[in-house]
Design an enzyme around this catalytic site. Sequence first.
Site, PDB file in Angstrom:
ATOM      1  N   ASP A 150      35.581 -32.522  51.270  1.00 31.17           N
ATOM      2  CA  ASP A 150      35.911 -31.465  52.227  1.00 31.17           C
ATOM      3  C   ASP A 150      35.550 -31.962  53.642  1.00 31.17           C
ATOM      4  O   ASP A 150      34.409 -32.382  53.876  1.00 31.17           O
ATOM      5  CB  ASP A 150      35.057 -30.232  51.852  1.00 31.17           C
ATOM      6  CG  ASP A 150      35.292 -29.053  52.773  1.00 31.17           C
ATOM      7  OD1 ASP A 150      36.007 -29.219  53.782  1.00 31.17           O
ATOM      8  OD2 ASP A 150      34.746 -27.979  52.473  1.00 31.17           O
ATOM      9  N   GLU A 174      18.864 -53.990  65.766  1.00 33.49           N
ATOM     10  CA  GLU A 174      18.572 -54.304  64.371  1.00 33.49           C
ATOM     11  C   GLU A 174      19.805 -54.938  63.739  1.00 33.49           C
ATOM     12  O   GLU A 174      19.942 -54.967  62.529  1.00 33.49           O
ATOM     13  CB  GLU A 174      18.102 -53.075  63.604  1.00 33.49           C
ATOM     14  CG  GLU A 174      19.031 -51.904  63.618  1.00 33.49           C
ATOM     15  CD  GLU A 174      18.521 -50.785  62.727  1.00 33.49           C
ATOM     16  OE1 GLU A 174      18.518 -50.986  61.514  1.00 33.49           O
ATOM     17  OE2 GLU A 174      18.135 -49.732  63.264  1.00 33.49           O
ATOM     18  N   CYS A 185      15.596 -48.248  64.692  1.00 32.94           N
ATOM     19  CA  CYS A 185      16.161 -47.544  65.864  1.00 32.94           C
ATOM     20  C   CYS A 185      15.151 -47.290  66.967  1.00 32.94           C
ATOM     21  O   CYS A 185      15.535 -47.031  68.113  1.00 32.94           O
ATOM     22  CB  CYS A 185      16.746 -46.208  65.438  1.00 32.94           C
ATOM     23  SG  CYS A 185      17.919 -46.339  64.093  1.00 32.94           S
ATOM     24  N   THR A 233      28.050 -42.234  58.486  1.00 30.87           N
ATOM     25  CA  THR A 233      27.211 -42.130  59.696  1.00 30.87           C
ATOM     26  C   THR A 233      27.237 -43.419  60.516  1.00 30.87           C
ATOM     27  O   THR A 233      26.354 -43.633  61.344  1.00 30.87           O
ATOM     28  CB  THR A 233      25.743 -41.809  59.319  1.00 30.87           C
ATOM     29  OG1 THR A 233      25.186 -42.945  58.629  1.00 30.87           O
ATOM     30  CG2 THR A 233      25.641 -40.584  58.432  1.00 30.87           C
ATOM     31  N   SER A 246      15.062 -41.016  53.254  1.00 33.55           N
ATOM     32  CA  SER A 246      14.957 -41.397  54.670  1.00 33.55           C
ATOM     33  C   SER A 246      14.876 -40.152  55.556  1.00 33.55           C
ATOM     34  O   SER A 246      14.210 -40.146  56.583  1.00 33.55           O
ATOM     35  CB  SER A 246      16.132 -42.291  55.078  1.00 33.55           C
ATOM     36  OG  SER A 246      17.323 -41.549  55.216  1.00 33.55           O
ATOM     37  N   HIS A 276      16.121 -38.851  68.220  1.00 34.62           N
ATOM     38  CA  HIS A 276      16.946 -39.877  67.565  1.00 34.62           C
ATOM     39  C   HIS A 276      17.970 -39.161  66.675  1.00 34.62           C
ATOM     40  O   HIS A 276      17.592 -38.308  65.870  1.00 34.62           O
ATOM     41  CB  HIS A 276      16.071 -40.818  66.732  1.00 34.62           C
ATOM     42  CG  HIS A 276      16.882 -41.691  65.824  1.00 34.62           C
ATOM     43  ND1 HIS A 276      17.870 -42.518  66.287  1.00 34.62           N
ATOM     44  CD2 HIS A 276      16.894 -41.833  64.464  1.00 34.62           C
ATOM     45  CE1 HIS A 276      18.455 -43.140  65.276  1.00 34.62           C
ATOM     46  NE2 HIS A 276      17.870 -42.743  64.159  1.00 34.62           N
ATOM     47  N   LYS A 334      17.450 -30.503  61.387  1.00 34.77           N
ATOM     48  CA  LYS A 334      16.241 -30.377  60.570  1.00 34.77           C
ATOM     49  C   LYS A 334      14.982 -30.671  61.408  1.00 34.77           C
ATOM     50  O   LYS A 334      13.976 -29.988  61.301  1.00 34.77           O
ATOM     51  CB  LYS A 334      16.285 -31.350  59.385  1.00 34.77           C
ATOM     52  CG  LYS A 334      17.392 -31.061  58.377  1.00 34.77           C
ATOM     53  CD  LYS A 334      17.339 -32.098  57.248  1.00 34.77           C
ATOM     54  CE  LYS A 334      18.634 -32.282  56.517  1.00 34.77           C
ATOM     55  NZ  LYS A 334      19.116 -31.152  55.761  1.00 34.77           N
ATOM     56  N   ASN A 372      26.109 -43.077  64.572  1.00 37.84           N
ATOM     57  CA  ASN A 372      24.768 -43.621  64.819  1.00 37.84           C
ATOM     58  C   ASN A 372      24.859 -44.933  65.596  1.00 37.84           C
ATOM     59  O   ASN A 372      25.556 -45.857  65.157  1.00 37.84           O
ATOM     60  CB  ASN A 372      24.068 -43.859  63.465  1.00 37.84           C
ATOM     61  CG  ASN A 372      22.568 -44.092  63.612  1.00 37.84           C
ATOM     62  OD1 ASN A 372      22.049 -44.194  64.726  1.00 37.84           O
ATOM     63  ND2 ASN A 372      21.879 -44.167  62.489  1.00 37.84           N
ATOM     64  N   SER A 398      13.437 -46.336  61.179  1.00 37.51           N
ATOM     65  CA  SER A 398      13.080 -46.440  59.764  1.00 37.51           C
ATOM     66  C   SER A 398      12.075 -47.559  59.566  1.00 37.51           C
ATOM     67  O   SER A 398      12.028 -48.509  60.344  1.00 37.51           O
ATOM     68  CB  SER A 398      14.333 -46.746  58.935  1.00 37.51           C
ATOM     69  OG  SER A 398      15.082 -45.590  58.771  1.00 37.51           O
TER      70      SER A 398
HETATM   71  P1  HMG Z   1      25.401 -37.296  51.306  1.00 34.57           P
HETATM   72  O1  HMG Z   1      24.681 -37.314  50.018  1.00 34.57           O
HETATM   73  O2  HMG Z   1      26.766 -37.868  51.310  1.00 34.57           O
HETATM   74  O3  HMG Z   1      25.540 -35.855  51.898  1.00 34.57           O
HETATM   75  O4  HMG Z   1      24.541 -38.100  52.359  1.00 34.57           O
HETATM   76  P2  HMG Z   1      24.939 -34.471  51.376  1.00 34.57           P
HETATM   77  O5  HMG Z   1      25.564 -34.105  50.089  1.00 34.57           O
HETATM   78  O6  HMG Z   1      23.430 -34.507  51.464  1.00 34.57           O
HETATM   79  O7  HMG Z   1      25.524 -33.513  52.502  1.00 34.57           O
HETATM   80  C1  HMG Z   1      25.123 -33.653  53.818  1.00 34.57           C
HETATM   81  C2  HMG Z   1      25.030 -32.256  54.417  1.00 34.57           C
HETATM   82  O8  HMG Z   1      26.316 -31.676  54.423  1.00 34.57           O
HETATM   83  C3  HMG Z   1      24.156 -31.284  53.606  1.00 34.57           C
HETATM   84  O9  HMG Z   1      23.517 -30.427  54.553  1.00 34.57           O
HETATM   85  C4  HMG Z   1      25.171 -30.503  52.789  1.00 34.57           C
HETATM   86  O10 HMG Z   1      24.714 -29.219  52.396  1.00 34.57           O
HETATM   87  C5  HMG Z   1      26.302 -30.410  53.790  1.00 34.57           C
HETATM   88  P3  HMG Z   1      21.925 -30.139  54.481  1.00 34.57           P
HETATM   89  O11 HMG Z   1      21.711 -29.460  53.177  1.00 34.57           O
HETATM   90  O12 HMG Z   1      21.263 -31.498  54.498  1.00 34.57           O
HETATM   91  O13 HMG Z   1      21.658 -29.321  55.679  1.00 34.57           O
HETATM   92  N1  HMG Z   1      27.617 -30.203  53.166  1.00 34.57           N
HETATM   93  C6  HMG Z   1      28.536 -29.346  53.649  1.00 34.57           C
HETATM   94  N2  HMG Z   1      28.520 -28.507  54.711  1.00 34.57           N
HETATM   95  C7  HMG Z   1      29.653 -27.758  54.944  1.00 34.57           C
HETATM   96  N3  HMG Z   1      30.757 -27.815  54.167  1.00 34.57           N
HETATM   97  C8  HMG Z   1      30.805 -28.649  53.099  1.00 34.57           C
HETATM   98  C9  HMG Z   1      29.656 -29.459  52.802  1.00 34.57           C
HETATM   99  N4  HMG Z   1      29.375 -30.377  51.847  1.00 34.57           N
HETATM  100  C10 HMG Z   1      28.119 -30.825  52.088  1.00 34.57           C
HETATM  101  N5  HMG Z   1      31.911 -28.695  52.344  1.00 34.57           N
HETATM  102  C11 HMG Z   1      22.811 -38.785  53.817  1.00 34.57           C
HETATM  103  C12 HMG Z   1      23.720 -37.626  53.397  1.00 34.57           C
HETATM  104  C13 HMG Z   1      22.047 -38.407  55.053  1.00 34.57           C
HETATM  105  C14 HMG Z   1      21.830 -39.077  52.664  1.00 34.57           C
HETATM  106  C15 HMG Z   1      23.697 -40.035  54.063  1.00 34.57           C
HETATM  107  O14 HMG Z   1      24.581 -39.798  55.137  1.00 34.57           O
HETATM  108  C16 HMG Z   1      22.913 -41.298  54.353  1.00 34.57           C
HETATM  109  O15 HMG Z   1      22.401 -41.963  53.471  1.00 34.57           O
HETATM  110  N6  HMG Z   1      22.829 -41.674  55.660  1.00 34.57           N
HETATM  111  C17 HMG Z   1      22.136 -42.901  56.085  1.00 34.57           C
HETATM  112  C18 HMG Z   1      20.657 -42.704  56.227  1.00 34.57           C
HETATM  113  C19 HMG Z   1      20.306 -41.796  57.371  1.00 34.57           C
HETATM  114  O16 HMG Z   1      21.042 -41.636  58.331  1.00 34.57           O
HETATM  115  N7  HMG Z   1      19.109 -41.195  57.312  1.00 34.57           N
HETATM  116  C20 HMG Z   1      18.619 -40.338  58.386  1.00 34.57           C
HETATM  117  C21 HMG Z   1      17.126 -40.434  58.576  1.00 34.57           C
HETATM  118  S1  HMG Z   1      16.569 -42.113  58.723  1.00 34.57           S
HETATM  119  C22 HMG Z   1      17.032 -42.560  60.351  1.00 34.57           C
HETATM  120  O17 HMG Z   1      17.389 -41.737  61.141  1.00 34.57           O
HETATM  121  C23 HMG Z   1      16.964 -43.998  60.694  1.00 34.57           C
HETATM  122  C24 HMG Z   1      18.281 -44.715  60.812  1.00 34.57           C
HETATM  123  O18 HMG Z   1      18.910 -44.340  62.023  1.00 34.57           O
HETATM  124  C25 HMG Z   1      18.080 -46.216  60.745  1.00 34.57           C
HETATM  125  C26 HMG Z   1      17.053 -46.861  61.644  1.00 34.57           C
HETATM  126  O19 HMG Z   1      16.064 -46.319  62.073  1.00 34.57           O
HETATM  127  O20 HMG Z   1      17.255 -48.039  61.839  1.00 34.57           O
HETATM  128  C27 HMG Z   1      19.240 -44.369  59.686  1.00 34.57           C
END
Ligand code: HMG
Length: 440
Positions: free
Chosen positions: A31, A83, A120, A163, A211, A244, A253, A328, A364
């Site tokens: 979706d 990175e 980051c 992302t 994460s 960030h 969040k 990102n 991270s």
């Molecule tokens: P996912 O499993 O594909 O997504 O990955 P999900 O199922 O958790 O859904 C995401 C959100 O969309 C959820 O919202 C769902 O409810 C919602 P939440 O419950 O979290 O508020 N959703 C919907 N909303 C409306 N209509 C719909 C619908 N379906 C779902 N139909 C995940 C999500 C973040 C795990 C993935 O994107 C990922 O692995 N990302 C990479 C890691 C990341 O960005 N982590 C963030 C924290 S770490 C960080 O910031 C450091 C980083 O920048 C690196 C660095 O520092 O170098 C990553």
Amino acid sequence: MTAVGIDAIEIWTGNLKLDLPGTFAPQKGEDPEKYTKGLGLNASSFPDSYEDIVTMGANAAHRLMDRKGLEPDDIGRIDVATESSFDNSKPVSTYVAGCLEQVYDGDFHHANKGERKFACIAGTQSLDDAYNWIRAGRNRGRSALVIATDTALYARGDAGEATQGAGAVAMLISEDPDLVELSAEQGYGSADETDFLKPNQQFPSVDGKRSVQVYLARMREALEDYESVAGDVHLDDFAYAPFHTPFPGMVRKAALLAYRHVIRNTSVEDELADDIGRQPRAEAFDTDDEYRDALRDYMDSLKETDRYQEWYAEAIDPTLSISREVGNWYTGSVHIARVSALKEALEDGRDMAGERLLVGSYGSGAQAEIHAEIVQDGWEEEIDALNVDEQLAERYDMDWADYEEIHDAHNHEMDVDVEEFTTPSEEFVFDGWGRMGERK
Ligand code: HMG
């Protein structure tokens, strides 16, 4: 004491765009609102085949130097935060300096160059290094150039694929800055974590859900540590809180967590108590699970209050507008959040001089840092000079086949030659691994 901070900033986006609801979602059978509403993203920026971290960083730096009328002799230090480095020895700043030397008469032989790595948060750490260098009086009247540049690519099929992003932010750090003064006080939350890492690999190994939890835990520690040096945070004291932003949903969040933290034991908590009760205290529960459940219920109610939603709309939402369109940018991400907020203030005709920002950086691995910034008198001119909207509008909109091709072309393990989708114009272009960009 003379103010030290960010004098000028420039942004350079990758020249390609991936539409998440229009192109990515149908391909994944998801979706579109998962991306637009859940993650909060409309699109990601990607590098064309002639772009990489060097060219994007050099292009951002060149725009900045050109606009500010700077010569190499004005710069005493060049730090690149990334990175996505491809060289374990020579810092990316040497490649960037090599590019810039093609267009200036002078050189950067006098400048101290380095590369900062801590996921980051390295962009903010480089700002801190520049701040300390100037404060220590080692700058001999010169400014520092800090460049945060990344191609944030994930393996295809990884949950993080939605992302992705690519771009660079160049910042000039000086005495008497025109944009923002940096505070001397900082708070840290830092721990050895393995939820996101790239040990000798290009694409990250990620435990995405974990994460998110690590980000929140470190950010809470950083906030507490910041309060221990700067005193309690009162949200009314800050016009915006750029965090960030790996994706806007993450900041949703983090903002709620920060809000709950700073209102505890305050008149705001008292005023909200009639409607949603008081914040649960750990000591009132027999088990951690019971406490966690009660906390989750409280947060769910807090999120729905008018008071919280008004604060979010004013202090957080404006920080997310660029991120929504680019994804990102890793080291550059918190710095585009600051620009988003100030850009929106400019568009709304707000007078920001003297206003404060609460800046939350994160990397991270993992570390969070909180510091404050004071907006300076020259902010309007600095933000007005940016051409972010034009850059974003000019990106080439990829279809799925284009995306797969370009993703392969940027995969270091593959030898794929891809035609350019866009035509470089007055910019540095990638000239092969380990070589500096040539100016077209
Ligand atoms: P996912 O499993 O594909 O997504 O990955 P999900 O199922 O958790 O859904 C995401 C959100 O969309 C959820 O919202 C769902 O409810 C919602 P939440 O419950 O979290 O508020 N959703 C919907 N909303 C409306 N209509 C719909 C619908 N379906 C779902 N139909 C995940 C999500 C973040 C795990 C993935 O994107 C990922 O692995 N990302 C990479 C890691 C990341 O960005 N982590 C963030 C924290 S770490 C960080 O910031 C450091 C980083 O920048 C690196 C660095 O520092 O170098 C990553």
